[in-house]
Design a protein around this motif. Structure first.
Motif, PDB file in Angstrom:
ATOM      1  N   ASN A 152       0.828  -1.206   0.000  1.00 33.52           N
ATOM      2  CA  ASN A 152       0.000   0.000   0.000  1.00 33.52           C
ATOM      3  C   ASN A 152       0.860   1.253   0.000  1.00 33.52           C
ATOM      4  OD1 ASN A 152      -2.340  -1.491  -0.012  1.00 33.52           O
ATOM      5  ND2 ASN A 152      -2.710  -1.297   2.180  1.00 33.52           N
ATOM      6  N   LEU A 153       1.927   1.257   0.797  1.00 39.21           N
ATOM      7  CA  LEU A 153       2.823   2.401   0.862  1.00 39.21           C
ATOM      8  C   LEU A 153       3.514   2.618  -0.484  1.00 39.21           C
ATOM      9  CD1 LEU A 153       4.095   4.630   2.542  1.00 39.21           C
ATOM     10  CD2 LEU A 153       5.815   2.992   3.293  1.00 39.21           C
ATOM     11  N   ALA A 154       3.979   1.542  -1.093  1.00 35.06           N
ATOM     12  CA  ALA A 154       4.626   1.659  -2.400  1.00 35.06           C
ATOM     13  C   ALA A 154       3.644   2.201  -3.433  1.00 35.06           C
ATOM     14  CB  ALA A 154       5.167   0.306  -2.845  1.00 35.06           C
TER      15      ALA A 154
ATOM     16  N   GLU B  75      14.938  10.710  -6.616  1.00 34.01           N
ATOM     17  CA  GLU B  75      14.210  10.405  -5.390  1.00 34.01           C
ATOM     18  C   GLU B  75      13.274   9.212  -5.582  1.00 34.01           C
ATOM     19  OE1 GLU B  75      12.301  13.966  -4.076  1.00 34.01           O
ATOM     20  OE2 GLU B  75      14.190  14.939  -3.570  1.00 34.01           O
ATOM     21  N   LYS B  76      12.654   9.142  -6.761  1.00 32.82           N
ATOM     22  CA  LYS B  76      11.769   8.017  -7.050  1.00 32.82           C
ATOM     23  C   LYS B  76      12.569   6.719  -7.077  1.00 32.82           C
ATOM     24  CE  LYS B  76       8.558   6.296 -10.514  1.00 32.82           C
ATOM     25  NZ  LYS B  76       7.956   6.525 -11.824  1.00 32.82           N
TER      26      LYS B  76
ATOM     27  N   LYS C 165      11.318  -4.914   1.402  1.00 25.93           N
ATOM     28  CA  LYS C 165      10.626  -6.159   1.063  1.00 25.93           C
ATOM     29  C   LYS C 165      11.569  -7.356   1.187  1.00 25.93           C
ATOM     30  CE  LYS C 165       7.026  -4.374  -1.952  1.00 25.93           C
ATOM     31  NZ  LYS C 165       6.445  -4.380  -3.297  1.00 25.93           N
ATOM     32  N   GLU C 166      12.805  -7.145   0.733  1.00 29.27           N
ATOM     33  CA  GLU C 166      13.790  -8.225   0.803  1.00 29.27           C
ATOM     34  C   GLU C 166      14.080  -8.598   2.258  1.00 29.27           C
ATOM     35  OE1 GLU C 166      18.444  -8.359  -0.091  1.00 29.27           O
ATOM     36  OE2 GLU C 166      17.223  -7.948  -1.878  1.00 29.27           O
TER      37      GLU C 166
ATOM     38  N   ALA D 284      12.172   3.588  -4.569  1.00 32.81           N
ATOM     39  CA  ALA D 284      11.934   2.237  -5.078  1.00 32.81           C
ATOM     40  C   ALA D 284      12.997   1.267  -4.541  1.00 32.81           C
ATOM     41  CB  ALA D 284      11.930   2.246  -6.598  1.00 32.81           C
ATOM     42  N   GLU D 285      14.237   1.733  -4.507  1.00 35.39           N
ATOM     43  CA  GLU D 285      15.316   0.898  -3.989  1.00 35.39           C
ATOM     44  C   GLU D 285      15.092   0.597  -2.506  1.00 35.39           C
ATOM     45  OE1 GLU D 285      19.839   1.903  -2.990  1.00 35.39           O
ATOM     46  OE2 GLU D 285      19.431   1.900  -5.153  1.00 35.39           O
ATOM     47  N   HIS D 286      14.665   1.618  -1.766  1.00 35.67           N
ATOM     48  CA  HIS D 286      14.396   1.446  -0.344  1.00 35.67           C
ATOM     49  C   HIS D 286      13.264   0.439  -0.127  1.00 35.67           C
ATOM     50  CE1 HIS D 286      14.202   2.418   3.880  1.00 35.67           C
ATOM     51  NE2 HIS D 286      12.898   2.677   3.771  1.00 35.67           N
TER      52      HIS D 286
END
Length: 129
Positions: free
Chosen positions: A20-22, A109-110, A121-122, A114-116
């Motif tokens: 949801n946050l993503a 920043e995007k 998730k990992e 996304a990397e964060h």
């Protein structure tokens, strides 16, 4: 007495919240991106002009005064847009460079977000295993 959540329930809720946050972050980035904003405004303008014309619903023929009014409003809005574009672009290349830098910064920043999210998730999946 309150029911205790199992570890699997907590993990699935954490995954759901991450997703949801993503999704929310992607939607915010999409909303503030200039190209998408212009497309959204254009679609709203087209919809409002079609609203002036009874022929927009393709059920009743457009009356001449309504069609003329819609055309005049369209021409006025296009003229105002052109005038605004000319007024804003009076040779100021700094503004264009700043806009370009802002776009690059937003993209960075995007990518960072996304990397964060991918790392989070990992980590969550690693913790699950």
């Amino acid at each position: 007495m309150a029911k205790k959540k199992s570890l699997d329930d907590m993990r699935s809720e954490a995954y759901r919240r991450q997703d949801n946050l993503a999704s929310d972050i992607d939607e915010l980035v999409d909303r503030v991106h200039p190209v998408n904003a212009v497309t959204r405004w254009k679609n709203e303008l087209v919809g409002s002009v079609k609203g002036f014309s009874a022929a927009g619903d393709e059920k009743s023929p457009a009356t001449l005064p309504v069609a003329i009014a819609g055309g005049v409003i369209g021409v006025v809005l296009i003229g105002a847009g052109i005038a605004a574009a000319i007024a804003l672009s009076d040779g100021e290349e700094k503004s264009a460079k700043k806009s370009s830098k802002d776009e690059k910064k937003a993209e960075a920043e995007k990518a960072k977000a996304a990397e964060h999210m991918a790392k989070a998730k990992e980590k969550a999946r690693a913790a699950k295993d």
